[in-house]
Design a protein around this motif. Structure first.
Motif, PDB file in Angstrom:
ATOM      1  N   GLU A  91      18.059  59.341   8.318  1.00  0.00           N
ATOM      2  CA  GLU A  91      17.793  58.745   9.351  1.00  0.00           C
ATOM      3  C   GLU A  91      17.687  56.919   8.978  1.00  0.00           C
ATOM      4  N   LEU A  92      16.967  56.842   7.593  1.00  0.00           N
ATOM      5  CA  LEU A  92      17.226  55.445   7.332  1.00  0.00           C
ATOM      6  C   LEU A  92      18.540  54.772   7.092  1.00  0.00           C
ATOM      7  N   ARG A  93      19.515  55.757   6.678  1.00  0.00           N
ATOM      8  CA  ARG A  93      20.650  55.193   6.220  1.00  0.00           C
ATOM      9  C   ARG A  93      21.686  55.093   7.453  1.00  0.00           C
ATOM     10  N   GLN A  94      20.983  55.533   8.417  1.00  0.00           N
ATOM     11  CA  GLN A  94      21.709  55.158  10.056  1.00  0.00           C
ATOM     12  C   GLN A  94      21.239  53.861  10.333  1.00  0.00           C
ATOM     13  N   GLY A  95      20.675  53.116   9.785  1.00  0.00           N
ATOM     14  CA  GLY A  95      20.243  51.536  10.082  1.00  0.00           C
ATOM     15  C   GLY A  95      18.999  51.375  10.347  1.00  0.00           C
ATOM     16  N   SER A  96      17.992  52.178  10.298  1.00  0.00           N
ATOM     17  CA  SER A  96      16.589  51.914  10.498  1.00  0.00           C
ATOM     18  C   SER A  96      15.996  51.347   9.226  1.00  0.00           C
ATOM     19  N   ASP A  97      14.878  50.719   9.282  1.00  0.00           N
ATOM     20  CA  ASP A  97      14.319  49.857   8.315  1.00  0.00           C
ATOM     21  C   ASP A  97      12.958  50.606   7.937  1.00  0.00           C
ATOM     22  N   VAL A  98      12.595  51.461   8.728  1.00  0.00           N
ATOM     23  CA  VAL A  98      11.372  52.369   8.547  1.00  0.00           C
ATOM     24  C   VAL A  98      11.739  53.748   9.147  1.00  0.00           C
ATOM     25  N   VAL A  99      11.359  54.807   8.629  1.00  0.00           N
ATOM     26  CA  VAL A  99      11.517  56.078   9.203  1.00  0.00           C
ATOM     27  C   VAL A  99      10.227  56.767   9.102  1.00  0.00           C
ATOM     28  N   ILE A 100       9.590  57.381  10.104  1.00  0.00           N
ATOM     29  CA  ILE A 100       8.257  57.820  10.252  1.00  0.00           C
ATOM     30  C   ILE A 100       8.530  59.428  10.213  1.00  0.00           C
ATOM     31  N   GLY A 101       7.827  60.206   9.343  1.00  0.00           N
ATOM     32  CA  GLY A 101       7.728  61.618   9.766  1.00  0.00           C
ATOM     33  C   GLY A 101       6.412  61.955  10.710  1.00  0.00           C
ATOM     34  N   SER A 102       7.193  62.496  12.044  1.00  0.00           N
ATOM     35  CA  SER A 102       6.200  62.644  13.053  1.00  0.00           C
ATOM     36  C   SER A 102       5.640  64.107  13.083  1.00  0.00           C
ATOM     37  N   GLN A 111      -0.482  57.680  12.282  1.00  0.00           N
ATOM     38  CA  GLN A 111      -1.415  57.902  11.096  1.00  0.00           C
ATOM     39  C   GLN A 111      -0.470  58.796  10.135  1.00  0.00           C
ATOM     40  N   SER A 112       0.591  59.149  10.461  1.00  0.00           N
ATOM     41  CA  SER A 112       1.562  59.972   9.429  1.00  0.00           C
ATOM     42  C   SER A 112       1.561  59.108   8.080  1.00  0.00           C
ATOM     43  N   GLY A 113       1.343  59.608   6.965  1.00  0.00           N
ATOM     44  CA  GLY A 113       1.674  59.003   5.736  1.00  0.00           C
ATOM     45  C   GLY A 113       3.255  59.595   5.124  1.00  0.00           C
ATOM     46  N   PHE A 114       3.763  60.141   5.742  1.00  0.00           N
ATOM     47  CA  PHE A 114       5.241  60.563   5.336  1.00  0.00           C
ATOM     48  C   PHE A 114       6.447  59.677   5.878  1.00  0.00           C
ATOM     49  N   ARG A 115       6.877  58.616   5.021  1.00  0.00           N
ATOM     50  CA  ARG A 115       7.606  57.410   5.636  1.00  0.00           C
ATOM     51  C   ARG A 115       8.535  57.010   4.643  1.00  0.00           C
ATOM     52  N   ALA A 116       9.621  56.648   5.094  1.00  0.00           N
ATOM     53  CA  ALA A 116      10.621  55.856   4.392  1.00  0.00           C
ATOM     54  C   ALA A 116      10.874  54.444   4.666  1.00  0.00           C
ATOM     55  N   TYR A 117      11.036  53.821   3.729  1.00  0.00           N
ATOM     56  CA  TYR A 117      11.108  52.243   4.009  1.00  0.00           C
ATOM     57  C   TYR A 117      12.624  51.935   3.443  1.00  0.00           C
ATOM     58  N   GLY A 118      13.311  50.950   4.009  1.00  0.00           N
ATOM     59  CA  GLY A 118      14.383  50.347   3.392  1.00  0.00           C
ATOM     60  C   GLY A 118      13.970  49.126   2.873  1.00  0.00           C
ATOM     61  N   ARG A 119      15.000  48.342   2.436  1.00  0.00           N
ATOM     62  CA  ARG A 119      14.866  47.148   1.436  1.00  0.00           C
ATOM     63  C   ARG A 119      14.073  46.239   2.367  1.00  0.00           C
ATOM     64  N   ARG A 120      14.623  45.888   3.686  1.00  0.00           N
ATOM     65  CA  ARG A 120      13.976  44.896   4.320  1.00  0.00           C
ATOM     66  C   ARG A 120      12.516  45.054   4.584  1.00  0.00           C
ATOM     67  N   ALA A 121      12.174  46.327   4.667  1.00  0.00           N
ATOM     68  CA  ALA A 121      10.762  46.666   5.066  1.00  0.00           C
ATOM     69  C   ALA A 121       9.804  46.388   3.860  1.00  0.00           C
ATOM     70  N   ILE A 122      10.421  46.955   2.563  1.00  0.00           N
ATOM     71  CA  ILE A 122       9.682  46.801   1.328  1.00  0.00           C
ATOM     72  C   ILE A 122       9.524  45.553   1.012  1.00  0.00           C
ATOM     73  N   ASP A 123      10.458  44.539   1.417  1.00  0.00           N
ATOM     74  CA  ASP A 123      10.095  42.962   1.031  1.00  0.00           C
ATOM     75  C   ASP A 123       9.182  42.444   1.917  1.00  0.00           C
ATOM     76  N   ALA A 124       9.088  42.789   3.238  1.00  0.00           N
ATOM     77  CA  ALA A 124       8.423  42.219   4.239  1.00  0.00           C
ATOM     78  C   ALA A 124       6.880  42.788   4.113  1.00  0.00           C
ATOM     79  N   ILE A 125       6.498  44.067   3.862  1.00  0.00           N
ATOM     80  CA  ILE A 125       5.219  44.647   4.002  1.00  0.00           C
ATOM     81  C   ILE A 125       4.063  43.955   2.963  1.00  0.00           C
ATOM     82  N   ARG A 126       3.122  43.732   3.384  1.00  0.00           N
ATOM     83  CA  ARG A 126       2.045  43.433   2.520  1.00  0.00           C
ATOM     84  C   ARG A 126       0.824  43.823   2.770  1.00  0.00           C
ATOM     85  N   VAL A 127       0.267  44.975   2.257  1.00  0.00           N
ATOM     86  CA  VAL A 127      -0.963  45.705   2.706  1.00  0.00           C
ATOM     87  C   VAL A 127      -2.034  44.783   2.155  1.00  0.00           C
TER      88      VAL A 127
END
Length: 298
Positions: free
Chosen positions: A94-105, A143-159
């Motif tokens: 799903e991430l490779r289909q163009g999403s920046d973040v994919v959440i396992g729900s 609240q799902s902790g099972f997630r996938a992040y693409g490059r844009r999300a990795i660069d943007a997110i600052r916890v």
């Protein structure tokens, strides 16, 4: 994968994830058992926190390490065995289909089968609170902790937070950066003992309080302004009632007058605080926007 005292499940988690990843990172959050040597023996990259910093602290290290390693894709999965590593390809597809973040729900494609009823109620409360704190981002399982992040999300997110509310904080940042989000169905096991060191109720309340704090900072007009208007209206109504009774019947209700006056003052103070904080938030956001634009131009 964040890990804290997971010696019973870490081997299965690492081995299960290995076929689907170029490298496996385990962030040990101050474990006192054999989590670290087991993960190292299985070839995982292990980063250790000297003290337990919490789930958010582990995520801080994970994202910072991902940026340092210049990775294109990042999958975060729990190390306690509740998540099935064989579902990783579904998130990556799903991430490779163009999403920046994919959440396992746990709720997509079903009704949360196997989740205890009290957990479902708590999750929906936290989903609603997270949506209020963000820009209306609608997620079925915030609240799902099972997630996938693409490059844009990795660069943007600052916890910034170190608690369990870090998952909601990430969603808020995703909304702020207008990242594309998708959800895919996953299964989560609840028959594994020792998957949480906290009572589910106290854990949920703690996460909710953290999200409420975020709402107060990000939506001050809603958080302070609406209660302020309600209190002020109640106080004004009580004052009008008191004086109308006095002029009509000659009776002065001191208790109603005092309570109404207190409510009126409290309402005006809350409304003023809301407007002041809103102005500060706007100034900070405009400054951040200008700084970001200058950085991109450089």
């Amino acid at each position: 994968m964040p890990a804290y005292n997971e010696e019973a499940a870490i081997a299965k988690s690492v081995l299960g994830a290995r076929p689907h990843a170029d490298a496996i990172l385990v962030v040990d959050d101050g474990s006192r058992d054999e989590t670290v040597p087991i993960a190292e023996a299985l070839g995982a990259i292990v980063i250790c926190h000297e003290t337990n910093r919490g789930y958010g602290g582990a995520l801080q290290t994970i994202f910072a390490t991902a940026r340092n390693l210049d990775v294109e894709e990042l999958v975060i999965i729990d190390a306690d065995g509740q998540h099935n590593p064989r579902e990783i390809p579904g998130l990556l597809d799903e991430l490779r289909q163009g999403s920046d973040v994919v959440i396992g729900s746990r709720f997509v494609g079903g009704n949360g089968e196997g989740i205890p009823a009290y957990r479902k109620v708590g999750m929906k409360v936290l989903d609603t609170a997270t949506a209020m704190a963000g820009n209306g981002l609608s997620i079925s399982d915030s609240q799902s902790g099972f997630r996938a992040y693409g490059r844009r999300a990795i660069d943007a997110i600052r916890v910034s937070g170190e608690g369990m509310s870090a998952g909601s904080e990430i969603l808020i940042q995703i909304s702020d950066h207008h990242l594309k989000v998708a959800e895919v169905p996953i299964q989560v096991r609840y028959d594994i003992e020792g998957t949480s060191s906290e009572n589910p109720v106290s854990h949920g309340v703690g996460v909710l309080m953290d999200i409420v704090r975020l709402i107060s900072l990000r939506r001050p007009l809603v958080f302070f302004g609406i209660p302020g208007v309600l209190f002020a209206s109640l106080g004004l109504g009580a004052e009008l009632f008191t004086f109308s009774q006095y002029y009509r019947a000659g009776q002065f209700h001191y208790i109603i007058f005092t309570g109404g006056f207190a409510a009126l003052i409290l309402g005006l103070l809350l409304a003023a605080v809301g407007m002041i904080l809103y102005s500060l938030v706007q100034i900070i956001e405009q400054g951040s926007s200008v700084a970001g634009k200058s950085h991109r131009e450089d």
